[in-house]
Design an enzyme around this catalytic site. Structure first.
Site, mmCIF file in Angstrom:
data_model
loop_
_atom_site.group_PDB
_atom_site.id
_atom_site.type_symbol
_atom_site.label_atom_id
_atom_site.label_comp_id
_atom_site.label_asym_id
_atom_site.label_seq_id
_atom_site.Cartn_x
_atom_site.Cartn_y
_atom_site.Cartn_z
ATOM 1 N N GLY A 1 0.527 -1.229 -0.123
ATOM 2 C CA GLY A 1 -0.126 0.137 -0.017
ATOM 3 C C GLY A 1 0.735 1.005 0.214
ATOM 4 N N ALA A 2 0.688 2.247 0.637
ATOM 5 C CA ALA A 2 0.736 3.861 0.125
ATOM 6 C C ALA A 2 1.201 3.617 -0.742
ATOM 7 C CB ALA A 2 1.907 4.029 1.947
ATOM 8 N N HIS B 1 5.187 2.585 -7.664
ATOM 9 C CA HIS B 1 4.025 1.341 -7.853
ATOM 10 C C HIS B 1 2.655 1.450 -9.147
ATOM 11 C CE1 HIS B 1 3.918 1.876 -3.528
ATOM 12 N NE2 HIS B 1 4.070 0.566 -3.709
ATOM 13 N N GLN C 1 8.399 -9.146 7.895
ATOM 14 C CA GLN C 1 9.410 -8.255 7.929
ATOM 15 C C GLN C 1 9.590 -7.273 8.095
ATOM 16 O OE1 GLN C 1 7.248 -7.908 3.327
ATOM 17 N NE2 GLN C 1 8.773 -5.841 3.466
ATOM 18 N N GLY D 1 9.746 -4.029 -8.402
ATOM 19 C CA GLY D 1 10.574 -2.573 -8.873
ATOM 20 C C GLY D 1 12.028 -2.899 -8.535
ATOM 21 N N ASP E 1 14.182 -1.859 -5.249
ATOM 22 C CA ASP E 1 14.465 -3.259 -4.250
ATOM 23 C C ASP E 1 15.542 -4.477 -4.395
ATOM 24 O OD1 ASP E 1 13.300 -1.555 -1.550
ATOM 25 O OD2 ASP E 1 11.716 -2.126 -3.410
ATOM 26 N N GLN F 1 15.864 -7.328 -2.686
ATOM 27 C CA GLN F 1 14.471 -8.142 -2.903
ATOM 28 C C GLN F 1 14.078 -8.593 -3.970
ATOM 29 O OE1 GLN F 1 10.834 -6.724 -0.825
ATOM 30 N NE2 GLN F 1 10.056 -6.199 -3.118
ATOM 31 N N SER G 1 7.500 4.554 -0.587
ATOM 32 C CA SER G 1 6.759 4.659 0.643
ATOM 33 C C SER G 1 6.698 5.821 1.847
ATOM 34 C CB SER G 1 5.742 3.771 0.569
ATOM 35 O OG SER G 1 5.530 3.164 -0.337
ATOM 36 N N ARG G 2 8.464 5.032 1.641
ATOM 37 C CA ARG G 2 8.786 5.908 3.353
ATOM 38 C C ARG G 2 8.664 7.593 3.055
ATOM 39 N NH1 ARG G 2 10.461 1.981 6.611
ATOM 40 N NH2 ARG G 2 10.048 -0.436 5.785
HETATM 41 O O1 PAF Z 1 8.077 -4.423 -1.362
HETATM 42 C C1 PAF Z 1 7.673 -4.088 -0.875
HETATM 43 O O2 PAF Z 1 6.651 -3.503 -0.848
HETATM 44 C C2 PAF Z 1 6.748 -5.622 -0.231
HETATM 45 O O3 PAF Z 1 8.546 -5.950 0.297
HETATM 46 C C3 PAF Z 1 6.161 -6.677 -0.812
HETATM 47 C C4 PAF Z 1 6.427 -7.622 -1.696
HETATM 48 C C5 PAF Z 1 4.907 -6.874 -1.339
HETATM 49 C C6 PAF Z 1 5.904 -7.472 0.276
HETATM 50 O O4 PAF Z 1 6.023 -7.222 1.497
#
Ligand code: PAF
Length: 281
Positions: free
Chosen positions: A30-31, A36, A60, A146, A149, A152, A185-186
């Site tokens: 969200g946010a 996004h 997380q 994206g 990250d 990730q 978002s931060r």
């Molecule tokens: O990147 C994010 O927003 C989160 O790490 C994800 C991939 C939605 C998992 O909670």
């Protein structure tokens, strides 16, 4: 746009599609912001059905205060998703995602303890666990992530390969404000002064990219260029590293090219991160 509040509602929606129709998943917390939006814009022409998930995954967040402070803007998020022609949104509750008795988690391997993982112990295990659950429940053909990250994205790709998950990961470029700050978002949690100071992250990445472009191939010296940008800055540098892009570990000799510069820093208690591939043009 269908709103799916539970696993059962998701299953019912998912069961309505033929094997031939392509489902794209954009997992989010969200946010939602412009970066996004680019994930959904990329997904739309590639997929018959586009599904968003909005779930602030408690697993997380290593710090309860960070979880509590994470921006929540559901009404605006839904408006944005509707305007982007998203077909359905999955909005599970923590109880729906992790029913009583839930104990199993994904172990990310050594990369999960480096850089972001060292700064946020347990973060990647929690992230991969929810992503695996989302893949299992939604059964997407393509999932969109994206490049901002980058670690990730690397770990999600690794998990997909290691567990033979039957889907494709589509990465989308980092979207930046005009001054170079990556959308996040931060950013909404920063004061206007800190918003300006946050530019130091992008400056440190471009310092490494410029030195690389000028011929520097010693990763430690490239990191020194990055660190120098933080001197005198109120931003607290958490890590500044040059990584081997294929293994996401600290780069050694130029035999490990291509490289990526990655940076994490804290400002007003907000953890920010960014990265840039090191390439010659
Ligand atoms: O990147 C994010 O927003 C989160 O790490 C994800 C991939 C939605 C998992 O909670």
């Amino acid at each position: 746009m269908k709103i799916l509040h539970s696993h059962a509602q998701l299953q019912q929606w998912r069961s309505g599609f033929t094997v031939a129709s392509t489902l794209g998943l954009v997992p989010t917390m969200g946010a939602l912001h412009k970066a996004h939006a680019t994930l959904f814009v990329t997904a739309r022409p590639l997929c018959d059905q586009v599904l968003a998930s909005v779930f602030i995954n408690p697993l997380q967040f290593e710090r309860p205060d960070d979880l509590k402070a994470y921006p929540r803007t559901l009404a605006q998020d839904l408006e944005m998703l509707e305007s982007l022609h998203v077909d359905a949104v999955y909005l599970p509750t923590p109880e729906d995602m992790y029913p009583e008795g839930f104990v199993t988690g994904v172990v990310p391997g050594p990369c999960g303890d480096r850089f972001e993982g060292a700064a946020r112990p347990g973060h990647f295990a929690g992230m991969l666990t929810v992503v695996l659950k989302l893949f299992q429940r939604c059964q997407p053909h393509i999932a969109f992530f994206g490049q901002k990250d980058a670690q990730q994205l690397f770990l999600v790709r690794r998990m997909v390969e290691d567990f033979d998950l039957p889907l494709t990961i589509q990465e989308c470029p980092t979207l930046r404000e005009d001054d170079g700050l990556a959308f996040s978002s931060r950013n909404a949690r920063l004061s206007s002064a800190a918003r300006k100071q946050a530019l130091v992250l992008h400056q440190s990445l471009t310092a490494a990219a410029d030195a690389f472009q000028a011929g520097e191939r010693n990763p430690r010296r490239l990191e020194a260029w990055m660190q120098a940008c933080f001197e005198g800055s109120p931003a607290e540098l958490v890590y500044a590293a040059v990584v081997d892009d294929r293994r996401f570990e600290s780069a050694s000799t130029s035999a490990t090219l291509p490289w990526r510069a990655v940076v994490g820093a804290r400002l007003e208690g907000v953890h920010l991160l960014d990265n840039l591939p090191l390439r010659t043009v």
